[in-house]
Design a protein around this motif. Structure first.
Motif, PDB file in Angstrom:
ATOM      1  N   ARG A 331       0.832  -1.028   0.089  1.00 13.64           N
ATOM      2  CA  ARG A 331      -0.244   0.097  -0.026  1.00 13.64           C
ATOM      3  C   ARG A 331       0.668   1.230  -0.116  1.00 13.64           C
ATOM      4  NH1 ARG A 331      -5.616  -1.247   3.277  1.00 13.64           N
ATOM      5  NH2 ARG A 331      -5.775  -3.483   2.563  1.00 13.64           N
ATOM      6  N   SER A 356      -6.525  -5.462  -1.462  1.00 15.81           N
ATOM      7  CA  SER A 356      -6.021  -4.109  -2.095  1.00 15.81           C
ATOM      8  C   SER A 356      -7.011  -3.209  -2.331  1.00 15.81           C
ATOM      9  CB  SER A 356      -4.779  -4.284  -3.165  1.00 15.81           C
ATOM     10  OG  SER A 356      -5.433  -5.054  -4.199  1.00 15.81           O
ATOM     11  N   THR A 359      -7.814  -0.136   0.038  1.00 20.40           N
ATOM     12  CA  THR A 359      -6.599   0.699   0.205  1.00 20.40           C
ATOM     13  C   THR A 359      -7.183   2.180   0.278  1.00 20.40           C
ATOM     14  OG1 THR A 359      -5.101  -0.704  -0.930  1.00 20.40           O
ATOM     15  CG2 THR A 359      -4.462   1.787  -0.722  1.00 20.40           C
ATOM     16  N   SER A 475      -1.530   4.025   7.531  1.00 22.90           N
ATOM     17  CA  SER A 475      -1.260   2.799   7.511  1.00 22.90           C
ATOM     18  C   SER A 475      -1.422   1.664   8.745  1.00 22.90           C
ATOM     19  CB  SER A 475       0.471   2.544   7.068  1.00 22.90           C
ATOM     20  OG  SER A 475       0.739   3.353   6.006  1.00 22.90           O
TER      21      SER A 475
END
Length: 548
Positions: A331, A356, A359, A475
């Motif tokens: 990512r 993903s 994200t 994150s």
């Protein structure tokens, strides 16, 4: 004094490293390979810094796939020399006490992040590998380690500071440099046919020694004449020790494999062949990553043409395939690709599960296509989807953020002419992938790989974080105290989260591994300070208020 003021004072004292130090501290050791029998943290006397040393407090540690790799590989890990190991190299720390001879330069409360790769006593060492790392409340840093501390502002969050290190590794992956000549004063191995070959610009390069192992007498005599005129020693036959540069003349896969195996760290292997190779070459992709080897080539008889500079930055306006895009590092690569000037025109972001696609919280940037390898079902269907995405042209860049030999082997086949495969995820040295390296000589395909980062990379990442260009708190997927480190390491090894797991070693109350999505049931005050489910400095402050 009311409760709020008392807690505020405690947090302020914590930030300044004020007040008495504890007599003991807790640390977590990995005592050997394997994740089945991880022990809870142990208590030890607080270390005392010497005259030229600092006592530092670890405030936040971001767990990395490499931490789990230590447990999986044990002493086969290229950076682990012995057990036990105190893991944790993505660390934010505060100076807690200063040795007498350092008091003009450091003070309690000074904050830093750590560049993990160090040279101590003339030997390459690594924080959290063969040096004790961040999964301890405190540690002592000697004088040689101080050059690897990068200061951070007092207002920077502990988590976002710890995440500067992985961001630095991402940046370093696109800033690698490879030699475009033979190593000056080094050793060269010329091997293979040699018929029609020419030194070209290499006649101006100056190694100390050439091992001459070619069949063509005419080329061999040219090399001897050049060496004599240049003061270069010539040794007949293959080398008995590692070489800095190896040149394979002709389409001989066996010689390419032997040449790659003979390279010293940061060595180059050049393939010079007009004809295609009859079979794929088994390439040690682990060494390409950890030892910084370069595999280059040319279809011209001028062997120096193989040494054109290797592109490491993404091709502006190009086609990018990012493998492992659903993991925390994947990512980061995706966000970087989208944010940089000259971003790729199209991006395929793939992972095994399709994770993903989350994200950006459901929003898909127009240049990005998310792809679940599992939904494709088989390699043939995946290859068809990839060919459709590029119109059969292949990718200018392939970034591998998933440590899978199968993925690396397959990805090489999808490179466009002049394409670059970036081996970001480190596979163990000795991991062999079968590549048709004719593409290296005939189509200018290249492979790059980096491990870790430099102090300069870490400074750049810190600057971008503190300027607000990077938002590393986005994150964070889960948090824990030091007591939760064993379970957190298992979670990283099992790839349970698409983001980073943050450990706060100095909480005085237990905090088991807790995904951000479940914080409301554990620490509702902290959860209330998340921003659309993302970690924030305000949430971190509330966590510390509640648990220090």
């Amino acid at each position: 004094m009311d409760y709020v003021s008392a807690v505020g004072d405690l947090l302020d004292d914590y930030r300044k490293a004020a007040g008495p130090l504890p007599q003991q501290h807790s640390l977590w050791r990995l005592t050997g390979p394997g994740l089945s029998d991880l022990e809870p943290p142990a208590a030890e006397p607080l270390p005392v810094p010497g005259a030229d040393e600092l006592l530092v407090r670890h405030d936040a540690v971001s767990l990395c796939a490499s931490d789990a790799k230590i447990a999986r590989l044990g002493l086969d890990h290229p950076r682990v020399r012995r057990f036990p190991v105190v893991p944790g190299h993505e660390v934010s720390l505060t100076v807690a006490a200063v040795g007498p001879r350092l008091r003009d330069a450091y003070a309690p409360g000074d904050r830093f992040v750590v560049q993990a790769d160090m040279t101590v006593g003339g030997v390459a060492r690594a924080y959290g590998y063969d040096l004790p790392g961040g999964l301890a409340q405190y540690a002592v840093l000697g004088a040689e380690a101080l050059a690897y501390l990068v200061p951070v502002r007092s207002g920077t969050g502990y988590a976002e500071a710890a995440l500067a290190e992985p961001w630095a590794c991402v940046e370093a992956a696109y800033a690698a440099s490879y030699r475009s000549t033979w190593q000056a004063g080094g050793t060269v191995w010329l091997t293979g046919d040699g018929a029609g070959a020419d030194l070209g610009a290499a006649a101006g390069w100056r190694p100390d020694r050439v091992h001459l192992d070619v069949r063509d007498d005419i080329f061999a005599e040219r090399v001897r004449a050049w060496a004599h005129a240049s003061g270069v020693e010539v040794v007949a036959g293959p080398p008995q020790a590692a070489v800095d540069d190896a040149v394979v003349l002709g389409p001989d896969p066996d010689r390419v494999e032997r040449a790659l195996a003979a390279l010293a760290p940061h060595g180059t292997c050049a393939l010079v062949t007009v004809a295609p190779l009859p079979r794929p070459v088994r390439v040690d992709v682990g060494r390409l990553h950890y030892d910084g080897l370069a595999l280059m080539g040319t279809a011209h008889q001028d062997l120096s043409a193989a040494y054109t500079p290797i592109r490491t930055e993404l091709a502006p306006g190009g086609r990018l395939w990012l493998l492992g895009a659903g993991g925390p590092m994947g990512r980061m690569h995706l966000r970087r690709a989208l944010q940089r000037d000259g971003a790729p025109a199209s991006i395929i972001a793939s992972d095994r599960s399709g994770r993903s696609a989350n994200t950006f919280g459901g929003f898909t940037p127009p240049t990005v296509t998310f792809l679940s390898e599992r939904e494709c079902g088989d390699a043939e269907t995946l290859a068809k989807r990839l060919n459709e995405a590029t119109g059969g042209l292949g990718f200018d860049d392939v970034v591998v953020a998933a440590p899978s030999a199968r993925a690396v082997e397959a990805a090489f086949e999808h490179l466009a002419d002049g394409g670059v495969i970036n081996l970001f995820a480190g596979l163990p040295p000795g991991t062999l992938c079968a590549w048709d390296v004719t593409a290296v000589a005939h189509r200018g395909v290249r492979a790059v790989g980096t491990s870790g980062s430099s102090v300069a990379d870490l400074r750049r990442a810190r600057d971008r974080i503190e300027a607000g260009v990077l938002q590393p708190n986005r994150s964070v997927a889960a948090v824990a105290g030091l007591d939760g480190a064993p379970e957190a390491l298992r979670a990283v090894a099992e790839n349970r989260f698409g983001g980073k797991v943050l450990i706060f070693p100095n909480l005085s109350r237990p905090l088991p591994l807790t995904p951000l999505a479940e914080l409301a049931g554990v620490l509702p005050g902290v959860a209330a300070r998340l921003e659309r489910g993302h970690w924030t400095v305000a949430a971190e402050e509330e966590l510390l208020r509640a648990l220090i």
